[in-house]
Design a protein around this motif. Structure first.
Motif, PDB file in Angstrom:
ATOM      1  N   PHE A 144       0.839  -1.202   0.000  1.00  0.00           N
ATOM      2  CA  PHE A 144       0.000   0.000   0.000  1.00  0.00           C
ATOM      3  C   PHE A 144       0.870   1.247   0.000  1.00  0.00           C
ATOM      4  O   PHE A 144       2.047   1.208   0.347  1.00  0.00           O
ATOM      5  N   CYS A 145       0.258   2.381  -0.395  1.00  0.00           N
ATOM      6  CA  CYS A 145       0.977   3.651  -0.494  1.00  0.00           C
ATOM      7  C   CYS A 145       0.058   4.774  -0.044  1.00  0.00           C
ATOM      8  O   CYS A 145      -1.091   4.864  -0.497  1.00  0.00           O
ATOM      9  N   PHE A 146       0.574   5.626   0.847  1.00  0.00           N
ATOM     10  CA  PHE A 146      -0.194   6.775   1.329  1.00  0.00           C
ATOM     11  C   PHE A 146       0.281   8.036   0.618  1.00  0.00           C
ATOM     12  O   PHE A 146       1.466   8.344   0.613  1.00  0.00           O
ATOM     13  N   HIS A 147      -0.661   8.779   0.040  1.00  0.00           N
ATOM     14  CA  HIS A 147      -0.327   9.958  -0.759  1.00  0.00           C
ATOM     15  C   HIS A 147      -0.618  11.283  -0.067  1.00  0.00           C
ATOM     16  O   HIS A 147      -0.326  12.341  -0.621  1.00  0.00           O
ATOM     17  N   GLY A 148      -1.216  11.259   1.110  1.00  0.00           N
ATOM     18  CA  GLY A 148      -1.542  12.519   1.770  1.00  0.00           C
ATOM     19  C   GLY A 148      -2.698  13.223   1.068  1.00  0.00           C
ATOM     20  O   GLY A 148      -3.650  12.590   0.596  1.00  0.00           O
ATOM     21  N   TYR A 149      -2.604  14.547   0.985  1.00  0.00           N
ATOM     22  CA  TYR A 149      -3.659  15.344   0.359  1.00  0.00           C
ATOM     23  C   TYR A 149      -3.472  15.391  -1.157  1.00  0.00           C
ATOM     24  O   TYR A 149      -2.340  15.468  -1.658  1.00  0.00           O
ATOM     25  N   LEU A 150      -4.576  15.359  -1.878  1.00  0.00           N
ATOM     26  CA  LEU A 150      -4.541  15.465  -3.328  1.00  0.00           C
ATOM     27  C   LEU A 150      -4.559  16.941  -3.742  1.00  0.00           C
ATOM     28  O   LEU A 150      -4.907  17.815  -2.953  1.00  0.00           O
ATOM     29  N   PRO A 151      -4.199  17.240  -4.996  1.00  0.00           N
ATOM     30  CA  PRO A 151      -4.242  18.642  -5.458  1.00  0.00           C
ATOM     31  C   PRO A 151      -5.648  19.225  -5.339  1.00  0.00           C
ATOM     32  O   PRO A 151      -6.645  18.505  -5.484  1.00  0.00           O
ATOM     33  N   ILE A 152      -5.717  20.523  -5.087  1.00  0.00           N
ATOM     34  CA  ILE A 152      -7.023  21.187  -4.976  1.00  0.00           C
ATOM     35  C   ILE A 152      -7.640  21.415  -6.354  1.00  0.00           C
ATOM     36  O   ILE A 152      -8.849  21.215  -6.550  1.00  0.00           O
ATOM     37  N   ASP A 153      -6.830  21.821  -7.334  1.00  0.00           N
ATOM     38  CA  ASP A 153      -7.342  22.051  -8.681  1.00  0.00           C
ATOM     39  C   ASP A 153      -7.981  20.777  -9.226  1.00  0.00           C
ATOM     40  O   ASP A 153      -7.395  19.692  -9.158  1.00  0.00           O
ATOM     41  N   THR A 154      -9.169  20.900  -9.784  1.00  0.00           N
ATOM     42  CA  THR A 154      -9.938  19.726 -10.216  1.00  0.00           C
ATOM     43  C   THR A 154      -9.199  18.893 -11.254  1.00  0.00           C
ATOM     44  O   THR A 154      -9.132  17.662 -11.153  1.00  0.00           O
ATOM     45  N   GLN A 155      -8.626  19.548 -12.255  1.00  0.00           N
ATOM     46  CA  GLN A 155      -7.936  18.802 -13.300  1.00  0.00           C
ATOM     47  C   GLN A 155      -6.671  18.120 -12.770  1.00  0.00           C
ATOM     48  O   GLN A 155      -6.377  16.974 -13.115  1.00  0.00           O
ATOM     49  N   ASP A 156      -5.934  18.817 -11.930  1.00  0.00           N
ATOM     50  CA  ASP A 156      -4.742  18.216 -11.322  1.00  0.00           C
ATOM     51  C   ASP A 156      -5.135  17.025 -10.445  1.00  0.00           C
ATOM     52  O   ASP A 156      -4.439  16.006 -10.406  1.00  0.00           O
ATOM     53  N   LYS A 158      -7.791  15.088 -10.825  1.00  0.00           N
ATOM     54  CA  LYS A 158      -8.186  13.960 -11.667  1.00  0.00           C
ATOM     55  C   LYS A 158      -6.974  13.252 -12.256  1.00  0.00           C
ATOM     56  O   LYS A 158      -6.949  12.020 -12.360  1.00  0.00           O
ATOM     57  N   ARG A 159      -5.956  14.035 -12.628  1.00  0.00           N
ATOM     58  CA  ARG A 159      -4.734  13.411 -13.145  1.00  0.00           C
ATOM     59  C   ARG A 159      -4.049  12.579 -12.055  1.00  0.00           C
ATOM     60  O   ARG A 159      -3.541  11.481 -12.319  1.00  0.00           O
ATOM     61  N   ALA A 160      -4.057  13.101 -10.823  1.00  0.00           N
ATOM     62  CA  ALA A 160      -3.453  12.365  -9.709  1.00  0.00           C
ATOM     63  C   ALA A 160      -4.214  11.064  -9.444  1.00  0.00           C
ATOM     64  O   ALA A 160      -3.608  10.011  -9.195  1.00  0.00           O
ATOM     65  N   LEU A 161      -5.535  11.131  -9.515  1.00  0.00           N
ATOM     66  CA  LEU A 161      -6.351   9.927  -9.297  1.00  0.00           C
ATOM     67  C   LEU A 161      -6.095   8.878 -10.382  1.00  0.00           C
ATOM     68  O   LEU A 161      -5.973   7.681 -10.085  1.00  0.00           O
ATOM     69  N   LYS A 162      -6.014   9.309 -11.621  1.00  0.00           N
ATOM     70  CA  LYS A 162      -5.737   8.383 -12.725  1.00  0.00           C
ATOM     71  C   LYS A 162      -4.364   7.737 -12.557  1.00  0.00           C
ATOM     72  O   LYS A 162      -4.179   6.542 -12.831  1.00  0.00           O
ATOM     73  N   ALA A 163      -3.394   8.533 -12.122  1.00  0.00           N
ATOM     74  CA  ALA A 163      -2.042   8.008 -11.921  1.00  0.00           C
ATOM     75  C   ALA A 163      -2.028   6.976 -10.792  1.00  0.00           C
ATOM     76  O   ALA A 163      -1.371   5.921 -10.900  1.00  0.00           O
ATOM     77  N   MET A 164      -2.756   7.259  -9.698  1.00  0.00           N
ATOM     78  CA  MET A 164      -2.834   6.313  -8.592  1.00  0.00           C
ATOM     79  C   MET A 164      -3.529   5.026  -9.023  1.00  0.00           C
ATOM     80  O   MET A 164      -3.107   3.920  -8.660  1.00  0.00           O
ATOM     81  N   ASP A 185     -17.047  16.046   0.098  1.00  0.00           N
ATOM     82  CA  ASP A 185     -18.125  15.809  -0.862  1.00  0.00           C
ATOM     83  C   ASP A 185     -17.653  16.043  -2.294  1.00  0.00           C
ATOM     84  O   ASP A 185     -18.009  15.280  -3.206  1.00  0.00           O
ATOM     85  N   LYS A 186     -16.858  17.077  -2.489  1.00  0.00           N
ATOM     86  CA  LYS A 186     -16.338  17.358  -3.836  1.00  0.00           C
ATOM     87  C   LYS A 186     -15.393  16.241  -4.275  1.00  0.00           C
ATOM     88  O   LYS A 186     -15.420  15.803  -5.438  1.00  0.00           O
ATOM     89  N   LEU A 187     -14.555  15.768  -3.367  1.00  0.00           N
ATOM     90  CA  LEU A 187     -13.652  14.672  -3.710  1.00  0.00           C
ATOM     91  C   LEU A 187     -14.448  13.428  -4.074  1.00  0.00           C
ATOM     92  O   LEU A 187     -14.118  12.733  -5.050  1.00  0.00           O
ATOM     93  N   GLU A 189     -17.374  13.239  -5.411  1.00  0.00           N
ATOM     94  CA  GLU A 189     -17.903  13.432  -6.777  1.00  0.00           C
ATOM     95  C   GLU A 189     -16.824  13.168  -7.819  1.00  0.00           C
ATOM     96  O   GLU A 189     -17.069  12.501  -8.837  1.00  0.00           O
ATOM     97  N   ASP A 190     -15.615  13.681  -7.569  1.00  0.00           N
ATOM     98  CA  ASP A 190     -14.514  13.488  -8.520  1.00  0.00           C
ATOM     99  C   ASP A 190     -14.109  12.025  -8.610  1.00  0.00           C
ATOM    100  O   ASP A 190     -13.749  11.539  -9.687  1.00  0.00           O
ATOM    101  N   LEU A 191     -14.162  11.314  -7.495  1.00  0.00           N
ATOM    102  CA  LEU A 191     -13.828   9.889  -7.508  1.00  0.00           C
ATOM    103  C   LEU A 191     -14.794   9.112  -8.394  1.00  0.00           C
ATOM    104  O   LEU A 191     -14.383   8.281  -9.213  1.00  0.00           O
ATOM    105  N   ILE A 192     -16.069   9.372  -8.229  1.00  0.00           N
ATOM    106  CA  ILE A 192     -17.089   8.643  -8.998  1.00  0.00           C
ATOM    107  C   ILE A 192     -16.987   8.964 -10.489  1.00  0.00           C
ATOM    108  O   ILE A 192     -17.175   8.090 -11.345  1.00  0.00           O
ATOM    109  N   LYS A 193     -16.654  10.208 -10.811  1.00  0.00           N
ATOM    110  CA  LYS A 193     -16.569  10.622 -12.213  1.00  0.00           C
ATOM    111  C   LYS A 193     -15.260  10.174 -12.878  1.00  0.00           C
ATOM    112  O   LYS A 193     -15.227   9.994 -14.108  1.00  0.00           O
ATOM    113  N   THR A 194     -14.196   9.997 -12.091  1.00  0.00           N
ATOM    114  CA  THR A 194     -12.864   9.808 -12.660  1.00  0.00           C
ATOM    115  C   THR A 194     -12.413   8.352 -12.709  1.00  0.00           C
ATOM    116  O   THR A 194     -11.788   7.919 -13.681  1.00  0.00           O
ATOM    117  N   LEU A 195     -12.696   7.591 -11.658  1.00  0.00           N
ATOM    118  CA  LEU A 195     -12.175   6.237 -11.563  1.00  0.00           C
ATOM    119  C   LEU A 195     -12.960   5.251 -12.422  1.00  0.00           C
ATOM    120  O   LEU A 195     -14.135   5.474 -12.734  1.00  0.00           O
TER     121      LEU A 195
END
Length: 242
Positions: A144-156, A158-164, A185-187, A189-195
């Motif tokens: 397993f790998c812990f990444h801490g906080y993800l970028p605040i910018d939505t596009q950044d 989503k790219r981080a989620l795709k990379a993970m 809540d925003k995260l 939404e992004d998880l459901i839309k991106t993964l």
């Protein structure tokens, strides 16, 4: 400068509770004993640190406490001086805002300085939200790998989620990350839309608190359910791509 004949104090890493849970319901008695004996502290927030100390050691004199704050507003050049009491023979305790010091927490820099100064570091037993979430997820606990906080910018983000997700698929590795509670809540939404629909997603919120919620499903299954109540709740997110 300390007297070479004066034994150095130790740096204790003291876990705290995630919320207003009675401390001794989730913390061992060794935490209470350490807090009762230590008067010097390095904390992220003085008000909440004093509240925790009062809860776990109500007889301890608050005026006797020497507290240094370590957060994003702390001047970097001041940090080395926070360990001066150890050089004078006094023990110091680091208190996190949420459970384990120096993990997703600014205390790591002080711990590194302590090693450089030959000050003994003593991590005390206590709950880790990351480990408890991983235990309860049913996902891969061997890799397993812990990444801490993800970028605040939505596009950044989503790219981080795709990379993970890609890394998880390639290595069969569970990916853990967190978000500021008011952005949960925003995260989500992004998880459901991106993964990918088949990716396993675990949400572990309010661990050890009333209303604790730990659930693992595929992203597709999450999307078909009602949105979980995550606003302002401390949460760990875990994914494992299939």
């Amino acid at each position: 400068m300390n007297n070479p004949e004066t034994p150095k104090g130790k740096l204790y890493l003291i876990p705290t509770t995630l919320g207003d849970t009675a401390p001794l319901e989730v913390l061992p008695i060794s935490i209470k004993q350490a807090v009762e004996e230590i008067d010097h502290y390095i904390v992220e927030n003085e008000k909440s640190a004093r509240h925790f100390i009062k809860n776990i050691a109500p007889r301890k004199s608050q005026p006797s406490l020497h507290i240094e704050q370590l957060n994003k507003f702390t001047e970097p050049e001041l940090i080395p001086s926070f360990l001066d009491p150890c050089l004078q023979g006094f023990n110091i305790g680091i208190l996190s805002e949420a459970w384990s010091p120096a993990v997703a927490d600014p205390g790591a820099e002080v711990v590194r300085l302590a090693h450089q100064r030959n000050i003994r570091v003593v991590p005390l037993v206590g709950p880790s939200s990351l480990i408890l979430a991983l235990m309860g997820s049913g996902l891969n606990g061997q890799n397993f790998c812990f990444h801490g906080y993800l970028p605040i910018d939505t596009q950044d983000k989503k790219r981080a989620l795709k990379a993970m997700e890609k890394e998880s698929r390639q290595k069969n590795q569970t990916q853990l990350f967190i978000e500021t509670p008011y952005r949960n809540d925003k995260l989500y939404e992004d998880l459901i839309k991106t993964l990918a629909p088949s990716t396993l997603l675990c949400i572990a919120a309010a661990i050890t608190l009333e209303g604790e919620f730990i659930k693992t499903m595929t992203v597709d299954e999450w999307g078909k359910k009602s949105t979980p109540e995550l606003h302002k709740k401390p949460a760990i997110f875990l994914l494992l791509a299939q």
